[in-house]
Write a protein that holds these residues in place. Structure first.
Motif, PDB file in Angstrom:
ATOM      1  N   TYR A   1     -41.913  17.943  41.135  1.00 17.34           N
ATOM      2  CA  TYR A   1     -42.272  17.847  39.720  1.00 17.34           C
ATOM      3  C   TYR A   1     -41.080  17.299  38.956  1.00 17.34           C
ATOM      4  CZ  TYR A   1     -43.090  19.203  34.880  1.00 17.34           C
ATOM      5  OH  TYR A   1     -43.221  19.193  33.508  1.00 17.34           O
ATOM      6  N   VAL A   2     -41.318  16.248  38.178  1.00 15.64           N
ATOM      7  CA  VAL A   2     -40.250  15.586  37.431  1.00 15.64           C
ATOM      8  C   VAL A   2     -40.620  15.568  35.953  1.00 15.64           C
ATOM      9  CG1 VAL A   2     -38.886  13.493  37.164  1.00 15.64           C
ATOM     10  CG2 VAL A   2     -39.779  14.114  39.415  1.00 15.64           C
ATOM     11  N   ASP A   3     -39.684  15.970  35.114  1.00 13.60           N
ATOM     12  CA  ASP A   3     -39.872  15.948  33.667  1.00 13.60           C
ATOM     13  C   ASP A   3     -38.675  15.214  33.051  1.00 13.60           C
ATOM     14  OD1 ASP A   3     -41.391  17.201  31.203  1.00 13.60           O
ATOM     15  OD2 ASP A   3     -39.252  17.496  30.827  1.00 13.60           O
ATOM     16  N   ILE A   4     -38.944  14.107  32.324  1.00  8.77           N
ATOM     17  CA  ILE A   4     -37.890  13.268  31.763  1.00  8.77           C
ATOM     18  C   ILE A   4     -38.098  13.120  30.267  1.00  8.77           C
ATOM     19  CG2 ILE A   4     -36.828  10.969  31.775  1.00  8.77           C
ATOM     20  CD1 ILE A   4     -37.666  10.693  34.668  1.00  8.77           C
ATOM     21  N   ASP A   5     -37.066  13.423  29.500  1.00  7.28           N
ATOM     22  CA  ASP A   5     -37.060  13.220  28.056  1.00  7.28           C
ATOM     23  C   ASP A   5     -36.129  12.059  27.727  1.00  7.28           C
ATOM     24  OD1 ASP A   5     -38.775  15.373  27.505  1.00  7.28           O
ATOM     25  OD2 ASP A   5     -37.107  16.785  27.529  1.00  7.28           O
ATOM     26  N   GLN A   6     -36.649  11.075  26.993  1.00  7.71           N
ATOM     27  CA  GLN A   6     -35.887   9.879  26.640  1.00  7.71           C
ATOM     28  C   GLN A   6     -35.564   9.863  25.153  1.00  7.71           C
ATOM     29  OE1 GLN A   6     -38.582   6.748  27.963  1.00  7.71           O
ATOM     30  NE2 GLN A   6     -37.176   6.217  29.607  1.00  7.71           N
ATOM     31  N   ASP A   7     -34.343   9.460  24.847  1.00  6.87           N
ATOM     32  CA  ASP A   7     -33.913   9.234  23.474  1.00  6.87           C
ATOM     33  C   ASP A   7     -33.357   7.806  23.420  1.00  6.87           C
ATOM     34  OD1 ASP A   7     -33.149   9.417  20.863  1.00  6.87           O
ATOM     35  OD2 ASP A   7     -31.554  10.887  21.169  1.00  6.87           O
ATOM     36  N   ILE A   8     -34.080   6.889  22.766  1.00  6.90           N
ATOM     37  CA  ILE A   8     -33.778   5.462  22.792  1.00  6.90           C
ATOM     38  C   ILE A   8     -33.366   5.011  21.399  1.00  6.90           C
ATOM     39  CG2 ILE A   8     -34.687   3.170  23.321  1.00  6.90           C
ATOM     40  CD1 ILE A   8     -36.787   4.577  25.094  1.00  6.90           C
ATOM     41  N   LYS A   9     -32.177   4.429  21.309  1.00  3.19           N
ATOM     42  CA  LYS A   9     -31.652   3.964  20.016  1.00  3.19           C
ATOM     43  C   LYS A   9     -31.254   2.491  20.143  1.00  3.19           C
ATOM     44  CE  LYS A   9     -29.605   8.539  19.327  1.00  3.19           C
ATOM     45  NZ  LYS A   9     -28.326   9.284  19.221  1.00  3.19           N
ATOM     46  N   TYR A  10     -31.654   1.699  19.137  1.00  2.00           N
ATOM     47  CA  TYR A  10     -31.278   0.294  19.103  1.00  2.00           C
ATOM     48  C   TYR A  10     -31.426  -0.200  17.666  1.00  2.00           C
ATOM     49  CZ  TYR A  10     -36.375  -0.351  19.410  1.00  2.00           C
ATOM     50  OH  TYR A  10     -37.729  -0.285  19.187  1.00  2.00           O
ATOM     51  N   TYR A  11     -31.230  -1.505  17.446  1.00  2.00           N
ATOM     52  CA  TYR A  11     -31.300  -2.082  16.114  1.00  2.00           C
ATOM     53  C   TYR A  11     -32.320  -3.210  16.083  1.00  2.00           C
ATOM     54  CZ  TYR A  11     -26.900   0.350  15.182  1.00  2.00           C
ATOM     55  OH  TYR A  11     -25.931   1.303  15.029  1.00  2.00           O
ATOM     56  N   ARG A  12     -33.040  -3.287  14.963  1.00  4.89           N
ATOM     57  CA  ARG A  12     -33.970  -4.384  14.738  1.00  4.89           C
ATOM     58  C   ARG A  12     -33.390  -5.295  13.673  1.00  4.89           C
ATOM     59  NH1 ARG A  12     -39.187  -4.490  10.907  1.00  4.89           N
ATOM     60  NH2 ARG A  12     -39.182  -6.760  10.737  1.00  4.89           N
ATOM     61  N   GLY A  13     -33.334  -6.596  13.982  1.00  2.88           N
ATOM     62  CA  GLY A  13     -32.802  -7.554  13.023  1.00  2.88           C
ATOM     63  C   GLY A  13     -33.747  -7.789  11.865  1.00  2.88           C
ATOM     64  N   LEU A  14     -33.199  -7.944  10.659  1.00  3.81           N
ATOM     65  CA  LEU A  14     -33.961  -8.227   9.446  1.00  3.81           C
ATOM     66  C   LEU A  14     -33.631  -9.634   8.969  1.00  3.81           C
ATOM     67  CD1 LEU A  14     -33.375  -4.850   7.556  1.00  3.81           C
ATOM     68  CD2 LEU A  14     -35.366  -5.494   8.915  1.00  3.81           C
ATOM     69  N   ALA A  15     -34.677 -10.415   8.650  1.00  2.00           N
ATOM     70  CA  ALA A  15     -34.440 -11.797   8.257  1.00  2.00           C
ATOM     71  C   ALA A  15     -34.382 -11.977   6.743  1.00  2.00           C
ATOM     72  CB  ALA A  15     -35.533 -12.697   8.826  1.00  2.00           C
ATOM     73  N   GLY A  16     -34.894 -11.026   5.990  1.00  2.00           N
ATOM     74  CA  GLY A  16     -34.938 -11.177   4.542  1.00  2.00           C
ATOM     75  C   GLY A  16     -34.248 -10.047   3.821  1.00  2.00           C
ATOM     76  N   THR A  17     -34.563  -9.892   2.526  1.00  2.00           N
ATOM     77  CA  THR A  17     -33.857  -8.908   1.695  1.00  2.00           C
ATOM     78  C   THR A  17     -34.768  -7.854   1.099  1.00  2.00           C
ATOM     79  OG1 THR A  17     -34.080 -10.369  -0.221  1.00  2.00           O
ATOM     80  CG2 THR A  17     -32.065 -10.570   1.103  1.00  2.00           C
ATOM     81  N   ALA A  18     -36.099  -7.923   1.386  1.00  2.00           N
ATOM     82  CA  ALA A  18     -37.005  -6.952   0.774  1.00  2.00           C
ATOM     83  C   ALA A  18     -36.769  -5.552   1.313  1.00  2.00           C
ATOM     84  CB  ALA A  18     -38.452  -7.366   1.012  1.00  2.00           C
ATOM     85  N   VAL A  19     -36.322  -5.444   2.558  1.00  2.00           N
ATOM     86  CA  VAL A  19     -36.034  -4.153   3.165  1.00  2.00           C
ATOM     87  C   VAL A  19     -34.532  -3.928   3.135  1.00  2.00           C
ATOM     88  CG1 VAL A  19     -36.175  -2.790   5.274  1.00  2.00           C
ATOM     89  CG2 VAL A  19     -38.051  -4.312   4.642  1.00  2.00           C
ATOM     90  N   THR A  20     -34.129  -2.782   2.627  1.00  2.00           N
ATOM     91  CA  THR A  20     -32.705  -2.469   2.571  1.00  2.00           C
ATOM     92  C   THR A  20     -32.186  -2.209   3.979  1.00  2.00           C
ATOM     93  OG1 THR A  20     -32.952  -1.486   0.382  1.00  2.00           O
ATOM     94  CG2 THR A  20     -30.952  -0.922   1.626  1.00  2.00           C
ATOM     95  N   PRO A  21     -31.198  -2.979   4.434  1.00  2.00           N
ATOM     96  CA  PRO A  21     -30.711  -2.782   5.809  1.00  2.00           C
ATOM     97  C   PRO A  21     -29.906  -1.504   5.948  1.00  2.00           C
ATOM     98  CG  PRO A  21     -29.374  -4.413   4.665  1.00  2.00           C
ATOM     99  CD  PRO A  21     -30.512  -4.084   3.742  1.00  2.00           C
ATOM    100  N   ASP A  22     -29.937  -0.950   7.143  1.00  2.00           N
ATOM    101  CA  ASP A  22     -29.082   0.204   7.441  1.00  2.00           C
ATOM    102  C   ASP A  22     -27.647  -0.229   7.680  1.00  2.00           C
ATOM    103  OD1 ASP A  22     -31.195   2.085   7.314  1.00  2.00           O
ATOM    104  OD2 ASP A  22     -31.796   1.559   9.358  1.00  2.00           O
ATOM    105  N   VAL A  23     -27.480  -1.371   8.357  1.00  2.00           N
ATOM    106  CA  VAL A  23     -26.149  -1.892   8.653  1.00  2.00           C
ATOM    107  C   VAL A  23     -26.195  -3.413   8.510  1.00  2.00           C
ATOM    108  CG1 VAL A  23     -25.414  -0.019  10.194  1.00  2.00           C
ATOM    109  CG2 VAL A  23     -26.669  -1.974  11.121  1.00  2.00           C
ATOM    110  N   SER A  24     -25.029  -3.992   8.270  1.00  2.00           N
ATOM    111  CA  SER A  24     -24.927  -5.436   8.117  1.00  2.00           C
ATOM    112  C   SER A  24     -23.624  -5.930   8.721  1.00  2.00           C
ATOM    113  CB  SER A  24     -24.983  -5.839   6.633  1.00  2.00           C
ATOM    114  OG  SER A  24     -26.193  -5.458   6.034  1.00  2.00           O
ATOM    115  N   SER A  25     -23.653  -7.187   9.159  1.00  2.00           N
ATOM    116  CA  SER A  25     -22.447  -7.852   9.616  1.00  2.00           C
ATOM    117  C   SER A  25     -22.696  -9.347   9.505  1.00  2.00           C
ATOM    118  CB  SER A  25     -22.104  -7.462  11.053  1.00  2.00           C
ATOM    119  OG  SER A  25     -22.986  -8.099  11.967  1.00  2.00           O
ATOM    120  N   LEU A  26     -21.748 -10.127   9.926  1.00  2.00           N
ATOM    121  CA  LEU A  26     -21.940 -11.572   9.899  1.00  2.00           C
ATOM    122  C   LEU A  26     -23.043 -12.028  10.847  1.00  2.00           C
ATOM    123  CD1 LEU A  26     -18.203 -12.707   9.698  1.00  2.00           C
ATOM    124  CD2 LEU A  26     -19.907 -12.728   7.870  1.00  2.00           C
TER     125      LEU A  26
END
Length: 888
Positions: free
Chosen positions: A592-617
Motif C-alpha cells: 500500500y502506497v500513499d503519496i502527498d504532493q506539494d507542487i510550487k511553480y510560477y506562471r508568466g503574465l503577459a499583461g498588467t490587468a493581474v497584479t503579479p506576485d513577483v517581477s524581474s527583467l
C-alpha cells in the motif's frame, strides 16, 4: 538463528533488495546471498575469481532467485570494458542504455538505463536497496527534461559488488519502477575473507578524438578483526578524461515557407514547403573530472545484532564549451528566391543555392556557449540495524539521507553574424548529414554580438527516509512472512536566482585570442559542410563577458519561469508471504502506497490587468501551488517451478507504480492572449500504474550454460504523453477567466509486449559466448510511440580466459527509439551499435594489467524527427583504458 539452506536459496533476491543485505566476497568478488539477519558461519563461502567463475555465480544467483532477475557480479564489471554501471548492464537481455537524458545529444558514455522498451524514468535505480539523489551536469537535463531516472555517470564501476536487475516485482520492493528496478550493491567490510585487504589501480584513458591521455586512479582498504565483529572499509576514486564531440545539428528543425512570406510572390511553388532551419557545424569539448569515495562500517555487538554505517560521495566537474557555426536560413529563405535549379521533394526544399542579395542581413550565424563550472554530485549516508529477535522473527531497519545537485553557475554566450555573400544546402535523408556552405564567410568578426543566458542554475534532488522490515519464519509450505513500512520525504527543486545583464562585448572581443576547429573535424560524420572554422577561446569569451556585463544578485535577473519545487511524502506498508515445496517456491503480497504532493511553480503574465506576485527583467509572474494525494494498493505474485534438475519455469504478475516526471508536473505556463493557445506543465497528472505479466523458461543445460525464453506484457495506465486540452486561465490583460487550447503532458494509456531470448555457453575450458535478443512492441493510445522503445535490441560477446590471460569482445545494438518531444515534434534516435573489447594479463598473484577499448567501431549517433527530417549527427571517437591493478 539457524536457517535451512533451501530457504536461503529461495530468498536471494529478497536479501539483495533490502537495506542491511550484503554481498560476501574476497577482495573483488565473492558473491553469495547473505541477509544481515543470518549468522555468517551458516553460509557457504564461495570465492569467485575470473570471468568464468563470476558468470557461474551470476547464473546460480539468477537460478535460485524467487523472482525474475538478471545479475552482474563484480568480476563481470572488472572484466568487461565498463567504466560505469550502465556500461555493464547494457549487455543484459531487456536492458537498454542511452547516453543522454534530455536533448543534448549522445556522448561516449552510457548515462541512463531503461528496461523492456520503456522510458528511463520508469526504471528505478537503488543502491543497497535505497534511493540515491539524481544529478545532471548538462543544463537541459537540469531544467528542461527533468525525469526520475538516475545518471550513471556518477556511479563508477569500482564501487560495485553486484548489480541486480529486477524484472518482476515483489511487495517488499521499494515502489517507483513501473518497468522494473536496478539494485547496485556495494561491498561490506565483514564479508572479506582476510583480516586486511587492499586493492588499487593506476591507469590512464586515451581518447582518440581529442588526442589526450588522462589519469584513472582508485583504491580500497578493508580491515576486520579476528572475531569478525568489527570491520571498516574505505574506497576512493579519481578519474579524469577529455571529450570531443564532432556534430551537425539542424537547430531549428525544418521551418515552413508561408503564403505571406515575400518569396511567395516570386516563387508560389514554395508555399508550404519546408526547409532546414539553422544547419550547423557543432564542435563540443569537455573535461570530466570525477572523484569521490565510499566508507562502510560494520559492527556485531552480539551474534543476533549487526549494525552498519555507510557514506558515499561522487562529484563530477564537467566544464564544457560548445561552438555552433550555422547557416542562417531563416534570415533569407522566406525573403529571397533561390537560384534556378532548386529541388523540392515530398514538400521539402532539399537543394537550394542563394546568391548574395543587396543589403542582406547575413547568411551565417555563430553561437559560442561556454559553461566552465558545470558540475554534478551525489551522495548518501545510511545507518542500518539487523536484529534476530528470536528464532522466529528478525528485523532490519534503516534511516538515511541522500542528495544530488546539478549546477550551471555560469553561461558565457556570444553570437556573431558570419557571412554576407550567400550560401546553400542539400538534404540527403536521415542517414546522412546535410551538405551546406557559406560563400566567403567572415571571421573572426565582432559583427552583431550579444551576450545573454542564465548565469546560475542550481538543481537539488534530496530524500530522507526510514524503513522497518520484519520477517516471521514459518514451517512447511509457508516458509516465511515479510512485512514492514517505509516513509520517505523527497524534494526536487530548480533554482535560478540571479543572472547577468547583457553587455556590449564587441569591443572586448575585437582582436581577442582565437582558435580553430581541429583539422580532422567532421571526418567521422561524412558529407560536406564547413570544418575550417574559427572560434574565440573559452578564456577570451569569459573575460569579455565578465568585463562587459554585470551579475545581478538583486532579483532583477531572477528567472522565476524556470523555477519549481516539488515535495512528495511517501508512506508504504507491505505484507508478503513466501511459500515453498519440494520443487517450487512462490511469493505473494500487497504493498500500500500513499503519496502527498506539494507542487510550487510560477506562471508568466503577459499583461498588467493581474497584479503579479513577483517581477524581474524576465517578466511578471504569479505563484502557483497545487497539492495532490495519491494512494494505491499494489499486488504482486511470483512462482518458480523446477521442472527437473536443469529446467526452471517462472510466472509472475504484479502492479507497479511510478510518479510522472518532475518537469511534466511543474513546467511553466506560457499563454498567448492573441490566439488563446499556450504550453504548460500539468500538476494534475496521475501516477503511471503498470499491470505486468511475465513468463520465462530457463534451461541450465551445462555448467555456466543457459538458454532462456521470456515473454512479458505491460499495460500502462496513465502513461504520460503530450497532447492538447482546453483549460481555463485568467486572461492577464482583462482579468477574466477564459479558455485556452494548451499543449501539455497528459495522462494516456500505453502497452508493451515483448520477448527475450538469452544464450550462454562455455566451449572447452577456456572459451565461451553470450548472446541475447529482445523484441519489444510498444505504443501509447492513438498509435503514438513510447519513450525509449527500441523494437530490436541484441548483444553478442565472446571470451577467452586461462590462468594468466583473458580477452573479451562484445557488440551491442539497439534499433531506433523515440527520445521525446523537440519543439512540439516527436524526436527519435536512429539505430546504433557499439563494439568493445578488453584484454588482461595476470602478471603476478598481486598485479594484473588490463586494456579496455570502447566504441571501437567509432559509431555516429543520428537523430531525426517524426516526419523523417534529419535533426542531428554526433561522433565521439574511441576510448582506450590501460590499468595496472594491485591487490593484497
Amino acid at each position: 538463528m539457524k536457517l535451512r539452506k533451501t530457504m536461503l536459496s529461495a530468498s536471494i533476491v529478497a536479501a539483495l533488495g533490502f537495506a542491511g543485505s550484503a554481498v560476501a566476497q574476497e577482495t573483488a568478488t565473492v558473491a553469495q546471498s547473505s541477509a544481515a539477519a543470518q549468522d555468517a558461519k551458516d553460509l557457504d563461502t564461495v570465492v569467485v575469481v575470473g570471468i568464468r567463475a563470476s558468470q557461474e555465480k551470476s547464473l546460480d544467483t539468477k537460478r535460485n532467485a524467487g523472482s525474475h532477475i538478471e545479475v552482474v557480479t563484480a568480476e563481470d564489471v572488472g572484466k568487461l570494458p565498463a567504466h560505469n554501471v550502465a556500461d555493464t548492464l547494457q549487455r543484459l537481455p531487456g536492458v537498454s542504455t542511452s547516453s543522454s537524458s534530455a536533448n543534448e545529444g549522445g556522448f561516449d558514455e552510457n548515462d541512463r538505463i531503461s528496461l523492456r522498451g520503456t522510458s528511463p524514468s520508469l526504471t528505478q535505480t537503488l543502491v543497497n536497496g535505497h534511493t540515491i539523489g539524481s544529478a545532471d551536469w548538462f543544463i537541459l537535463s537540469q531544467v528542461e527534461t527533468v525525469g526520475r531516472s538516475v545518471s550513471y555517470s556518477l556511479l563508477p564501476s569500482e564501487i560495485v559488488s553486484q548489480a541486480v536487475v529486477h524484472k518482476t516485482s515483489e511487495a517488499k520492493f521499494v515502489e517507483g519502477g513501473s518497468a522494473g528496478s536496478v539494485n547496485v550493491i556495494t561491498r561490506k567490510p565483514l564479508e572479506f575473507a582476510n583480516q586486511i585487504s587492499a586493492e588499487g589501480s593506476i591507469g590512464a584513458v586515451y581518447s582518440d578524438l581529442p588526442g589526450t591521455t588522462k589519469p584513472q586512479l582508485s583504491g580500497l582498504f578493508n580491515y576486520k578483526n579476528d572475531a569478525n565483529t568489527f570491520g571498516f572499509m574505505a574506497q576512493a576514486f579519481y578519474q579524469e578524461r577529455e571529450l570531443r564531440r564532432d556534430g551537425q545539428e539542424i537547430v531549428g528543425g525544418f521551418s515552413t515557407i508561408s503564403a505571406t512570406d515575400p518569396v511567395a510572390a516570386t516563387n508560389p511553388d514554395l508555399i508550404g514547403v519546408k526547409y532546414p532551419s539553422l544547419p550547423g557545424s557543432v564542435y563540443f569539448t569537455q573535461t570530466r573530472e570525477r572523484m569521490g569515495g565510499l566508507i562502510e562500517l560494520q559492527a556485531k555487538p552480539s551474534d543476533d545484532l549487526t549494525l552498519g554505517l555507510s557514506a558515499f560521495y561522487s562529484d563530477m566537474d564537467a566544464a564544457n564549451y560548445n561552438r555552433n557555426y550555422m547557416l542562417w536560413t531563416g534570415n533569407f529563405v522566406p525573403n529571397q528566391a533561390p537560384l534556378p535549379g532548386y529541388v523540392v521533394q515530398n514538400g521539402v526544399l532539399v537543394k537550394a543555392d542563394y546568391a548574395a542579395a543587396p543589403s542582406a542581413p547575413g547568411y551565417g550565424i555563430y553561437d559560442m556557449i561556454s559553461r566552465p563550472e558545470s558540475a554534478a554530485k551525489t551522495g548518501y549516508v545510511t545507518f542500518d540495524a539487523a536484529w534476530d529477535i528470536s528464532d522466529k522473527v528478525s528485523m532490519k531497519g534503516q534511516v538515511g539521507t541522500t542528495k544530488g545537485t546539478g549546477s550551471t553557475p555560469t553561461q558565457n554566450i556570444a553570437e556573431v553574424v558570419t557571412g554576407r555573400s550567400g550560401g546553400g544546402w542539400q538534404v540527403r535523408g536521415t542517414d546522412n548529414t546535410v551538405n551546406w556552405y557559406l560563400n566567403n564567410p567572415s571571421g573572426p568578426t565582432t559583427d552583431g554580438f550579444g551576450t545573454w543566458g542564465i548565469q546560475y542554475y542550481d538543481v537539488i534532488d534530496k530524500e530522507d527516509w526510514m524503513t522497518g522490515d520484519f520477517t516471521w519464519f514459518g514451517n512447511g509450505t509457508l516458509s516465511s512472512v515479510d512485512f514492514g513500512a517505509r516513509y520517505a520525504d523527497h524534494t526536487r527543486e530548480v533554482n535560478s536566482p540571479f543572472g547577468s545583464d547583457p553587455g556590449d562585448i564587441a569591443g572586448a572581443l575585437a582582436g581577442a585570442p582565437v582558435g580553430s576547429y581541429p583539422g580532422d573535424f567532421g571526418t567521422g560524420l561524412g558529407g560536406s559542410f564547413p570544418t575550417n572554422v574559427w572560434y574565440f577561446t573559452q578564456g577570451a569569451l569569459e573575460n569579455a563577458v565578465n568585463n562587459n556585463s554585470t551579475v545581478r544578485k538583486d532579483g532583477a535577473r531572477h528567472n522565476y519561469g524556470s523555477e519549481f519545487n516539488i515535495n512528495e511524502e511517501n508512506l508504504a506498508l507491505y505484507v508478503q508471504g513466501n511459500f515453498e515445496g519440494d520443487n517450487w517456491t512462490a511469493n505473494a503480497g500487497l504493498r500500500y502506497v500513499d503519496i502527498d504532493q506539494d507542487i510550487k511553480y510560477y506562471r508568466g503574465l503577459a499583461g498588467t490587468a493581474v497584479t503579479p506576485d513577483v517581477s524581474s527583467l524576465f517578466g511578471d509572474f504569479q505563484r502557483v501551488r497545487d497539492q495532490n494525494s495519491h494512494s494505491k494498493v499494489l499486488p504482486s505474485a511470483n512462482f518458480r517451478y523446477n521442472i527437473n534438475e536443469d529446467l526452471v519455469l517462472r510466472l509472475a504478475a504484479s502492479q507497479t507504480m511510478t510518479m510522472p516526471d518532475y518537469s511534466a508536473l511543474a513546467g511553466a505556463v506560457s499563454l498567448s492572449n492573441l490566439t488563446h493557445t499556450g504550453t504548460s506543465g500539468n500538476s494534475d497528472l496521475d501516477p503511471i500504474v503498470s499491470t505486468n505479466f511475465d513468463a520465462s523458461l530457463e534451461w541450465y543445460f551445462v555448467e555456466r550454460g543457459l538458454l532462456s525464453l521470456s515473454l512479458f506484457s505491460m499495460d500502462l495506465d496513465n502513461y504520460v504523453k503530450y497532447g492538447t486540452e482546453t483549460r481555463a486561465y485568467v486572461n492577464d490583460q482583462n482579468g477574466m477567466i477564459e479558455n485556452y487550447e494548451v499543449t501539455l503532458p497528459i495522462n494516456s494509456d500505453g502497452k508493451v509486449r515483448g520477448a527475450e531470448v538469452s544464450y550462454e555457453q562455455p566451449f572447452g575450458d577456456y572459451f565461451g559466448v553470450q548472446a541475447n535478443y529482445t523484441y519489444t512492441d510498444a505504443e501509447a493510445d492513438g498509435g503514438d510511440p513510447l519513450v525509449g522503445a527500441s523494437k530490436n535490441t541484441w548483444n553478442l560477446s565472446a571470451y577467452f580466459e586461462n590462468d594468466q590471460f583473458n580477452a573479451r569482445i562484445g557488440y551491442t545494438f539497439r534499433s531506433s527509439f523515440y527520445h521525446g518531444m523537440l519543439r512540439a515534434n516527436q524526436y527519435f534516435q536512429d539505430d546504433f551499435g557499439t563494439l568493445s573489447a578488453s584484454v588482461g594479463w595476470k602478471a603476478t598473484d598481486w598485479m594484473s594489467i588490463t586494456l579496455d577499448a570502447l566504441n571501437l567501431n567509432d559509431p555516429t549517433l543520428n537523430y531525426f524527427v517524426a516526419d523523417g527530417a534529419p535533426q542531428a549527427f554526433y561522433n565521439n571517437g574511441r576510448q582506450y583504458y590501460l590499468n595496472f591493478r594491485f591487490k593484497y
